[in-house]
Design a protein around this motif. Structure first.
Motif, PDB file in Angstrom:
ATOM      1  N   HIS A  73       6.032 -99.684 -19.793  1.00 31.82           N
ATOM      2  CA  HIS A  73       6.337-100.850 -20.629  1.00 31.82           C
ATOM      3  C   HIS A  73       5.086-101.307 -21.393  1.00 31.82           C
ATOM      4  CE1 HIS A  73       8.260-104.527 -21.949  1.00 31.82           C
ATOM      5  NE2 HIS A  73       7.188-105.188 -21.532  1.00 31.82           N
ATOM      6  N   THR A  74       3.946-101.304 -20.721  1.00 31.19           N
ATOM      7  CA  THR A  74       2.693-101.679 -21.366  1.00 31.19           C
ATOM      8  C   THR A  74       2.357-100.725 -22.509  1.00 31.19           C
ATOM      9  OG1 THR A  74       1.861-102.681 -19.333  1.00 31.19           O
ATOM     10  CG2 THR A  74       0.214-102.050 -20.986  1.00 31.19           C
ATOM     11  N   ALA A  75       2.524 -99.429 -22.277  1.00 27.24           N
ATOM     12  CA  ALA A  75       2.255 -98.435 -23.323  1.00 27.24           C
ATOM     13  C   ALA A  75       3.183 -98.650 -24.511  1.00 27.24           C
ATOM     14  CB  ALA A  75       2.410 -97.022 -22.774  1.00 27.24           C
ATOM     15  N   ALA A  76       4.463 -98.886 -24.250  1.00 23.90           N
ATOM     16  CA  ALA A  76       5.422 -99.123 -25.334  1.00 23.90           C
ATOM     17  C   ALA A  76       5.040-100.367 -26.125  1.00 23.90           C
ATOM     18  CB  ALA A  76       6.838 -99.252 -24.777  1.00 23.90           C
ATOM     19  N   SER A  77       4.659-101.420 -25.435  1.00 25.25           N
ATOM     20  CA  SER A  77       4.247-102.653 -26.118  1.00 25.25           C
ATOM     21  C   SER A  77       3.009-102.425 -26.975  1.00 25.25           C
ATOM     22  CB  SER A  77       3.970-103.756 -25.096  1.00 25.25           C
ATOM     23  OG  SER A  77       5.134-104.125 -24.430  1.00 25.25           O
ATOM     24  N   ASP A  78       2.062-101.638 -26.467  1.00 22.39           N
ATOM     25  CA  ASP A  78       0.845-101.331 -27.234  1.00 22.39           C
ATOM     26  C   ASP A  78       1.181-100.545 -28.501  1.00 22.39           C
ATOM     27  OD1 ASP A  78      -0.657-102.643 -25.325  1.00 22.39           O
ATOM     28  OD2 ASP A  78      -1.426-100.804 -24.380  1.00 22.39           O
ATOM     29  N   ILE A  79       2.094 -99.578 -28.372  1.00 16.71           N
ATOM     30  CA  ILE A  79       2.501 -98.784 -29.541  1.00 16.71           C
ATOM     31  C   ILE A  79       3.209 -99.679 -30.558  1.00 16.71           C
ATOM     32  CG2 ILE A  79       4.016 -96.917 -30.345  1.00 16.71           C
ATOM     33  CD1 ILE A  79       3.466 -95.554 -27.585  1.00 16.71           C
ATOM     34  N   GLU A  80       4.110-100.551 -30.072  1.00 14.54           N
ATOM     35  CA  GLU A  80       4.837-101.457 -30.964  1.00 14.54           C
ATOM     36  C   GLU A  80       3.892-102.390 -31.715  1.00 14.54           C
ATOM     37  OE1 GLU A  80       7.731-103.409 -28.495  1.00 14.54           O
ATOM     38  OE2 GLU A  80       9.069-101.665 -28.514  1.00 14.54           O
ATOM     39  N   SER A  81       2.825-102.830 -31.059  1.00 15.25           N
ATOM     40  CA  SER A  81       1.892-103.742 -31.727  1.00 15.25           C
ATOM     41  C   SER A  81       1.121-103.045 -32.844  1.00 15.25           C
ATOM     42  CB  SER A  81       0.920-104.360 -30.714  1.00 15.25           C
ATOM     43  OG  SER A  81       0.005-103.396 -30.243  1.00 15.25           O
ATOM     44  N   THR A  83       2.438-100.061 -34.523  1.00 16.69           N
ATOM     45  CA  THR A  83       3.377 -99.506 -35.513  1.00 16.69           C
ATOM     46  C   THR A  83       4.326-100.543 -36.089  1.00 16.69           C
ATOM     47  OG1 THR A  83       5.033 -98.945 -33.837  1.00 16.69           O
ATOM     48  CG2 THR A  83       3.358 -97.259 -34.350  1.00 16.69           C
ATOM     49  N   HIS A  84       4.481-101.673 -35.410  1.00 20.19           N
ATOM     50  CA  HIS A  84       5.427-102.726 -35.800  1.00 20.19           C
ATOM     51  C   HIS A  84       6.867-102.190 -35.844  1.00 20.19           C
ATOM     52  CE1 HIS A  84       1.986-105.195 -36.618  1.00 20.19           C
ATOM     53  NE2 HIS A  84       1.494-104.241 -37.380  1.00 20.19           N
ATOM     54  N   GLU A  85       7.132-101.208 -34.991  1.00 21.34           N
ATOM     55  CA  GLU A  85       8.471-100.656 -34.841  1.00 21.34           C
ATOM     56  C   GLU A  85       8.835-100.651 -33.361  1.00 21.34           C
ATOM     57  OE1 GLU A  85       8.950 -96.843 -36.666  1.00 21.34           O
ATOM     58  OE2 GLU A  85       7.889 -97.439 -38.485  1.00 21.34           O
ATOM     59  N   ARG A  86      10.128-100.746 -33.107  1.00 19.77           N
ATOM     60  CA  ARG A  86      10.613-100.712 -31.717  1.00 19.77           C
ATOM     61  C   ARG A  86      10.386 -99.325 -31.135  1.00 19.77           C
ATOM     62  NH1 ARG A  86      12.568-102.860 -27.486  1.00 19.77           N
ATOM     63  NH2 ARG A  86      14.668-102.588 -26.687  1.00 19.77           N
ATOM     64  N   VAL A  87       9.872 -99.293 -29.928  1.00 18.93           N
ATOM     65  CA  VAL A  87       9.565 -98.038 -29.248  1.00 18.93           C
ATOM     66  C   VAL A  87      10.364 -97.968 -27.958  1.00 18.93           C
ATOM     67  CG1 VAL A  87       7.758 -96.726 -28.072  1.00 18.93           C
ATOM     68  CG2 VAL A  87       7.235 -97.927 -30.184  1.00 18.93           C
ATOM     69  N   ARG A  88      10.860 -96.785 -27.662  1.00 19.59           N
ATOM     70  CA  ARG A  88      11.567 -96.576 -26.400  1.00 19.59           C
ATOM     71  C   ARG A  88      11.001 -95.328 -25.746  1.00 19.59           C
ATOM     72  NH1 ARG A  88      17.399 -97.899 -24.777  1.00 19.59           N
ATOM     73  NH2 ARG A  88      17.703 -96.431 -23.080  1.00 19.59           N
ATOM     74  N   LEU A  89      10.301 -95.533 -24.627  1.00 22.61           N
ATOM     75  CA  LEU A  89       9.704 -94.430 -23.892  1.00 22.61           C
ATOM     76  C   LEU A  89      10.559 -94.111 -22.677  1.00 22.61           C
ATOM     77  CD1 LEU A  89       5.935 -95.469 -23.906  1.00 22.61           C
ATOM     78  CD2 LEU A  89       7.110 -93.913 -25.460  1.00 22.61           C
ATOM     79  N   HIS A  90      10.650 -92.843 -22.360  1.00 23.44           N
ATOM     80  CA  HIS A  90      11.404 -92.394 -21.188  1.00 23.44           C
ATOM     81  C   HIS A  90      10.426 -91.835 -20.170  1.00 23.44           C
ATOM     82  CE1 HIS A  90      15.128 -92.865 -23.405  1.00 23.44           C
ATOM     83  NE2 HIS A  90      14.505 -92.295 -24.426  1.00 23.44           N
ATOM     84  N   SER A  91      10.720 -92.055 -18.914  1.00 23.37           N
ATOM     85  CA  SER A  91       9.834 -91.533 -17.874  1.00 23.37           C
ATOM     86  C   SER A  91      10.100 -90.077 -17.589  1.00 23.37           C
ATOM     87  CB  SER A  91       9.980 -92.349 -16.590  1.00 23.37           C
ATOM     88  OG  SER A  91      11.316 -92.554 -16.253  1.00 23.37           O
TER      89      SER A  91
END
Length: 91
Positions: A73-81, A83-91
């Motif tokens: 979740h932290t990695a996804a939030s960092d990417i979103e900040s 790219t300013h796009e919604r990110v969905r990471l899968h484990s």
């Protein structure tokens, strides 16, 4: 060029005999001062043999799993900040 960083995870276990419960906390510290905390618990059935190591293993595994989800979740939030796009990471 190779760059190395060190991250460490400490696992703290507390057994509560009166509750037949073991609680675990997995604390991640990174080289950039990021700190995350995962929690897990194991509950022993009164009919089960009291083997503390099994409760420790289950509680620690659940704390590490919780920590892994929080890290994703932290990695996804960092990417979103960035790219300013919604990110969905899968484990």
């Amino acid at each position: 060029m190779t760059t190395s960083r060190r991250w460490s995870i400490d696992i703290y276990l507390d057994e509560h005999e009166d509750e037949r419960t073991t609680h675990a906390e997995a604390r991640l510290r990174t080289s950039d001062k990021t700190q995350l905390l995962g929690r897990g618990a194991a509950h022993r059935n009164p009919a089960d043999t009291d083997i503390a190591e099994i409760g420790d293993e289950l509680a620690a595994a659940r704390a590490l799993s919780d920590l892994a989800h929080k890290l994703l979740h932290t990695a996804a939030s960092d990417i979103e900040s960035i790219t300013h796009e919604r990110v969905r990471l899968h484990s």
